[in-house]
Design a protein around this motif. Structure first.
Motif, PDB file in Angstrom:
ATOM      1  N   ALA A  44      -4.903   6.275   3.076  1.00 23.07           N
ATOM      2  CA  ALA A  44      -4.953   6.415   1.505  1.00 23.07           C
ATOM      3  C   ALA A  44      -5.679   7.510   1.442  1.00 23.07           C
ATOM      4  CB  ALA A  44      -5.314   5.288   0.871  1.00 23.07           C
ATOM      5  N   HIS A  45      -5.341   7.826   0.339  1.00 20.69           N
ATOM      6  CA  HIS A  45      -5.628   9.252  -0.245  1.00 20.69           C
ATOM      7  C   HIS A  45      -5.109   9.559  -1.204  1.00 20.69           C
ATOM      8  CE1 HIS A  45      -6.611  13.947   0.117  1.00 20.69           C
ATOM      9  NE2 HIS A  45      -6.355  13.933  -0.684  1.00 20.69           N
ATOM     10  N   ASP A  46      -6.171   9.622  -2.656  1.00 19.99           N
ATOM     11  CA  ASP A  46      -6.583   9.846  -3.626  1.00 19.99           C
ATOM     12  C   ASP A  46      -6.451  10.744  -4.480  1.00 19.99           C
ATOM     13  OD1 ASP A  46      -6.781   7.174  -3.910  1.00 19.99           O
ATOM     14  OD2 ASP A  46      -9.690   6.373  -4.009  1.00 19.99           O
ATOM     15  N   THR A  47      -5.904  11.065  -5.573  1.00 20.97           N
ATOM     16  CA  THR A  47      -5.531  12.096  -6.384  1.00 20.97           C
ATOM     17  C   THR A  47      -5.925  11.804  -7.913  1.00 20.97           C
ATOM     18  OG1 THR A  47      -3.116  12.159  -6.654  1.00 20.97           O
ATOM     19  CG2 THR A  47      -4.069  12.935  -4.387  1.00 20.97           C
ATOM     20  N   PRO A  48      -6.110  13.250  -8.433  1.00 19.01           N
ATOM     21  CA  PRO A  48      -6.064  12.964  -9.647  1.00 19.01           C
ATOM     22  C   PRO A  48      -4.900  11.431 -10.444  1.00 19.01           C
ATOM     23  CG  PRO A  48      -7.578  15.014  -9.145  1.00 19.01           C
ATOM     24  CD  PRO A  48      -6.641  14.674  -8.078  1.00 19.01           C
ATOM     25  N   ALA A  49      -3.526  12.673  -9.613  1.00 21.04           N
ATOM     26  CA  ALA A  49      -2.370  11.846  -9.992  1.00 21.04           C
ATOM     27  C   ALA A  49      -1.987  10.126  -9.786  1.00 21.04           C
ATOM     28  CB  ALA A  49      -0.908  12.359  -9.508  1.00 21.04           C
ATOM     29  N   GLY A  50      -3.002   9.968  -8.663  1.00 17.66           N
ATOM     30  CA  GLY A  50      -3.247   9.085  -8.477  1.00 17.66           C
ATOM     31  C   GLY A  50      -3.523   8.400  -7.274  1.00 17.66           C
ATOM     32  N   SER A  51      -3.424   7.576  -6.360  1.00 19.18           N
ATOM     33  CA  SER A  51      -3.317   7.349  -4.824  1.00 19.18           C
ATOM     34  C   SER A  51      -2.223   6.956  -4.521  1.00 19.18           C
ATOM     35  CB  SER A  51      -3.795   6.354  -4.288  1.00 19.18           C
ATOM     36  OG  SER A  51      -5.175   5.675  -5.700  1.00 19.18           O
ATOM     37  N   PHE A  52      -1.969   8.416  -3.205  1.00 16.83           N
ATOM     38  CA  PHE A  52      -0.761   8.031  -1.857  1.00 16.83           C
ATOM     39  C   PHE A  52      -1.433   7.803  -1.002  1.00 16.83           C
ATOM     40  CE2 PHE A  52      -0.838  11.206  -4.591  1.00 16.83           C
ATOM     41  CZ  PHE A  52       0.694  11.687  -4.467  1.00 16.83           C
ATOM     42  N   HIS A  53      -0.079   6.214  -0.663  1.00 17.51           N
ATOM     43  CA  HIS A  53      -0.735   5.731   0.918  1.00 17.51           C
ATOM     44  C   HIS A  53       0.377   5.548   2.481  1.00 17.51           C
ATOM     45  CE1 HIS A  53      -3.511   2.741  -1.693  1.00 17.51           C
ATOM     46  NE2 HIS A  53      -2.784   3.389  -2.081  1.00 17.51           N
ATOM     47  N   PHE A  54      -0.477   6.513   3.190  1.00 21.88           N
ATOM     48  CA  PHE A  54       0.919   6.215   4.173  1.00 21.88           C
ATOM     49  C   PHE A  54       0.856   5.139   5.643  1.00 21.88           C
ATOM     50  CE2 PHE A  54      -0.415  10.361   2.004  1.00 21.88           C
ATOM     51  CZ  PHE A  54       0.383  10.923   2.382  1.00 21.88           C
ATOM     52  N   ASP A  55       1.931   4.920   6.015  1.00 27.86           N
ATOM     53  CA  ASP A  55       1.974   4.398   7.245  1.00 27.86           C
ATOM     54  C   ASP A  55       1.749   5.549   8.345  1.00 27.86           C
ATOM     55  OD1 ASP A  55       3.021   1.694   7.149  1.00 27.86           O
ATOM     56  OD2 ASP A  55       4.942   2.035   6.855  1.00 27.86           O
ATOM     57  N   THR A  56       0.186   5.118   9.222  1.00 32.22           N
ATOM     58  CA  THR A  56       0.381   6.653   9.782  1.00 32.22           C
ATOM     59  C   THR A  56       1.274   6.334  11.268  1.00 32.22           C
ATOM     60  OG1 THR A  56      -1.640   5.670  10.417  1.00 32.22           O
ATOM     61  CG2 THR A  56      -1.403   7.651   9.411  1.00 32.22           C
ATOM     62  N   GLY A  57       1.463   5.015  11.485  1.00 30.03           N
ATOM     63  CA  GLY A  57       2.486   5.011  12.852  1.00 30.03           C
ATOM     64  C   GLY A  57       4.004   4.658  12.307  1.00 30.03           C
ATOM     65  N   PRO A  58       3.718   3.376  12.858  1.00 30.53           N
ATOM     66  CA  PRO A  58       5.902   3.389  12.777  1.00 30.53           C
ATOM     67  C   PRO A  58       6.288   2.922  11.827  1.00 30.53           C
ATOM     68  CG  PRO A  58       4.994   1.598  14.191  1.00 30.53           C
ATOM     69  CD  PRO A  58       3.655   2.155  13.618  1.00 30.53           C
ATOM     70  N   SER A  59       7.215   3.688  11.007  1.00 33.70           N
ATOM     71  CA  SER A  59       8.121   3.743  10.020  1.00 33.70           C
ATOM     72  C   SER A  59       8.936   2.919   9.594  1.00 33.70           C
ATOM     73  CB  SER A  59       8.236   4.979  10.054  1.00 33.70           C
ATOM     74  OG  SER A  59       9.377   5.739  10.380  1.00 33.70           O
ATOM     75  N   PRO A 371       2.262   7.962  -6.851  1.00 27.33           N
ATOM     76  CA  PRO A 371       2.221   8.236  -7.654  1.00 27.33           C
ATOM     77  C   PRO A 371       3.759   7.981  -8.607  1.00 27.33           C
ATOM     78  CG  PRO A 371       0.575   9.235  -6.849  1.00 27.33           C
ATOM     79  CD  PRO A 371       1.015   8.909  -5.803  1.00 27.33           C
ATOM     80  N   ALA A 372       3.776   8.070  -9.448  1.00 22.63           N
ATOM     81  CA  ALA A 372       5.085   7.836 -10.383  1.00 22.63           C
ATOM     82  C   ALA A 372       4.913   9.597 -10.423  1.00 22.63           C
ATOM     83  CB  ALA A 372       5.337   7.256 -11.720  1.00 22.63           C
ATOM     84  N   GLY A 373       6.317   9.992 -10.349  1.00 21.83           N
ATOM     85  CA  GLY A 373       7.428  11.129  -9.904  1.00 21.83           C
ATOM     86  C   GLY A 373       5.893  13.045  -8.917  1.00 21.83           C
ATOM     87  N   HIS A 374       6.158  11.487  -8.195  1.00 24.42           N
ATOM     88  CA  HIS A 374       5.706  11.605  -6.374  1.00 24.42           C
ATOM     89  C   HIS A 374       6.081  11.957  -5.341  1.00 24.42           C
ATOM     90  CE1 HIS A 374       2.234  13.466  -9.847  1.00 24.42           C
ATOM     91  NE2 HIS A 374       2.403  14.496  -8.789  1.00 24.42           N
ATOM     92  N   GLU A 375       5.885  12.146  -4.548  1.00 22.85           N
ATOM     93  CA  GLU A 375       6.380  11.208  -3.010  1.00 22.85           C
ATOM     94  C   GLU A 375       5.879  11.386  -2.096  1.00 22.85           C
ATOM     95  OE1 GLU A 375      11.129  12.157  -3.564  1.00 22.85           O
ATOM     96  OE2 GLU A 375      10.192  13.654  -2.223  1.00 22.85           O
ATOM     97  N   ALA A 376       5.418  10.556  -0.853  1.00 24.47           N
ATOM     98  CA  ALA A 376       4.426  10.960   0.271  1.00 24.47           C
ATOM     99  C   ALA A 376       5.229  11.137   0.762  1.00 24.47           C
ATOM    100  CB  ALA A 376       3.177   8.491   0.018  1.00 24.47           C
ATOM    101  N   TRP A 377       4.792  11.985   2.134  1.00 24.26           N
ATOM    102  CA  TRP A 377       5.664  12.321   3.334  1.00 24.26           C
ATOM    103  C   TRP A 377       5.192  11.921   3.805  1.00 24.26           C
ATOM    104  CZ3 TRP A 377       8.797  17.496   2.927  1.00 24.26           C
ATOM    105  CH2 TRP A 377      10.358  17.399   1.832  1.00 24.26           C
TER     106      TRP A 377
END
Length: 495
Positions: A44-59, A371-377
């Motif tokens: 998880a990574h927090d930014t002023p825009a909001g939090s991003f959450h990633f799977d770092t293994g299988p997708s 967060p809305a208006g963003h993408e987690a790649w």
């Protein structure tokens, strides 16, 4: 009732623990990390825009019936714990030189139609012919290999293969050779080659039997778990705790006591007294078990070629790019990538970062992920494992990881997806990081490279069993879960 210790709380370990507890055994799981899930990691990574959450293994979750069976065997329903979302496309394939992309799907008739629309009727007919062969390979594998122990080449040789099965499996032929024989369009050959990397292997050396891998994905579908694939680890942990399994994190097993040819228990770092056990199930890499955890190092009886590793970028991207959930951007020269990733120590050719790699991008359309208006790649490229040998790369070398991250973003820009001016942040994960986080030697994703014969589930001492991606039947979430079923069935119920 047996006292059973499970070493490692990856998916294989938790699935085995739940199955054994449901049949009356006393089960304790020791996990060296502070969290469960193993390679099913999260970030998880927090930014002023909001939090991003990633799977770092299988997708991607495939063969959902395997997981339905697991939960039903432990007295629950999968849908009570997880929200499965079917994907269409399963994967969007973008080929070099422009031209149409190809979206895969779980309807074989529809997928053939998409191939025909993109590449022509001959390509569609080629694929349908290969598909019929793949179905025979899958059915033979699922019937005779994936749900039973395979302890040696003798076990494979003794299977009552039907003549048609043998012809389809084509022992001695490679996946690359199979593609060249059946597929006239080079883009379909490239698509087929990629499935060798699902098992950590080079398609030029991987067995033709791996044609069962795309069949399993495209026949039974690809699925996303709302909230991320990491929710599978949460669900398995909950099942274990509800069934009375004791799960201890931050508890590193340093040795398996196996004097006299049978297991007696395990020893933990910082703990003087041994933990007694009648049975030990090791959900750690098979090489680690044989080399480091037994009283005396032993050689593995099965082939143990290390699988490829992965170089990962986690990106916070502003705006929308219109990508599918899973996207593959192929290079102009696939063989150059495999030459780089695997090297050729026999000819003195060292492994190295691929200059123009295949780039796999996962963009989950899930409000819980960004967060809305963003993408987690989640961006993945095939990479050589961590190390200093000819077949490895020292990813800890100062500056290498950041320089290669820059190169991957440049490659994406060259292929029409430039997000360098839209990044809120980037995080880099190298094979060295996976090695440190999960104990996977060299950061190899799948432990041992693809093939029909992997380290056996039955260990070298009575009462010792192996589960997970480095042992039979192989890597990937469904195969790891099937390894748990095999071992639990072999151990048997407490009554």
């Amino acid at each position: 009732m047996a006292r059973i210790v499970v070493v490692g709380a990856g998916v294989g370990g938790l699935a085995t623990a739940a199955r054994l507890a449901a049949t009356g055994h006393q089960v304790t799981v020791f996990e060296a990390a502070d969290t469960v899930g193993g390679k099913l990691g999260r970030y998880a990574h927090d930014t002023p825009a909001g939090s991003f959450h990633f799977d770092t293994g299988p997708s991607l979750l495939t063969l959902p019936e395997v997981f339905h069976d697991l939960f039903e065997a432990t007295g629950a329903k999968l849908d009570e714990y997880l929200d499965l979302v079917p994907l269409d496309p399963i994967v969007r394939h973008v080929f070099p030189g422009g031209g149409p992309a190809l979206d895969s799907c779980a309807d074989p008739v529809e997928f053939a139609a998409r191939i025909g629309a993109a590449f022509g009727d001959r390509a569609a007919a080629d694929w349908q012919r290969l598909w019929r062969r793949a179905a025979r390979v899958w059915n033979a594998s699922e019937r005779d290999i994936l749900r039973r122990t395979v302890d040696s080449p003798r076990d494979l040789a003794s299977l009552a293969w039907r003549v048609g099965d043998l012809a389809a499996i084509a022992p001695g032929r490679t996946l690359r050779g199979l593609g060249r024989r059946h597929l006239s369009d080079p883009r379909l050959r490239m698509l087929l080659d990629r499935y060798a990397t699902y098992t950590g292997a080079d398609p030029r050396r991987a067995p033709a039997a791996l044609v069962a891998v795309p069949y399993a994905e495209l026949a039974f579908g690809g699925w996303y778990l709302r909230g991320g694939l990491g929710t599978l680890a949460d669900a398995l942990l909950t099942r274990c705790l509800d069934l009375g399994v004791v799960v201890q994190t931050g508890a590193r097993v340093t040795r398996i006591d196996a004097t006299g040819g049978r297991v007696h228990g395990v020893r933990l770092a910082g703990v003087t007294a041994p933990v007694p056990a009648d049975v030990v199930v090791a959900n750690v890499d098979a090489i680690t078990v044989y080399r480091d955890l037994l009283p005396r190092p032993r050689r593995l009886a099965a082939l143990t070629d290390r699988s490829l590793a992965g170089f990962v970028l986690l990106l916070g991207v502003s705006g929308s790019t219109g990508l599918a959930h899973h996207n593959v951007f192929f290079p102009r020269d696939y063989d150059a990538e495999f030459d780089a990733v695997f090297g050729d120590p026999g000819r003195g050719v060292r492994a190295r970062p691929a200059v123009d790699p295949t780039v796999f991008v996962t963009v989950a359309d899930d409000p819980m992920a960004r967060p809305a208006g963003h993408e987690a790649w989640f961006v993945l490229v095939n990479a050589a494992r961590q190390g200093i040998a000819a077949g490895a790369v020292d990813w800890r070398r100062p500056g290498l990881a950041d320089a290669y991250a820059d190169r991957i973003l440049e490659v994406l820009a060259e292929r029409g997806v430039d997000v360098r001016d839209r990044l809120l942040f980037r995080e880099v994960r190298t094979p060295a990081d996976l090695d440190a986080a999960t104990g996977a030697p060299g950061g190899s994703i799948y432990g041992t490279a693809g093939g029909l014969l992997r380290p056996a589930n039955r260990g070298p001492a009575h009462g010792l069993w192996l589960v997970g991606g480095s042992s039979h039947p192989g890597g990937g979430l469904p195969m790891v879960t099937l390894s748990a079923q095999i071992v639990a069935d072999e151990i048997g119920p407490a009554w």
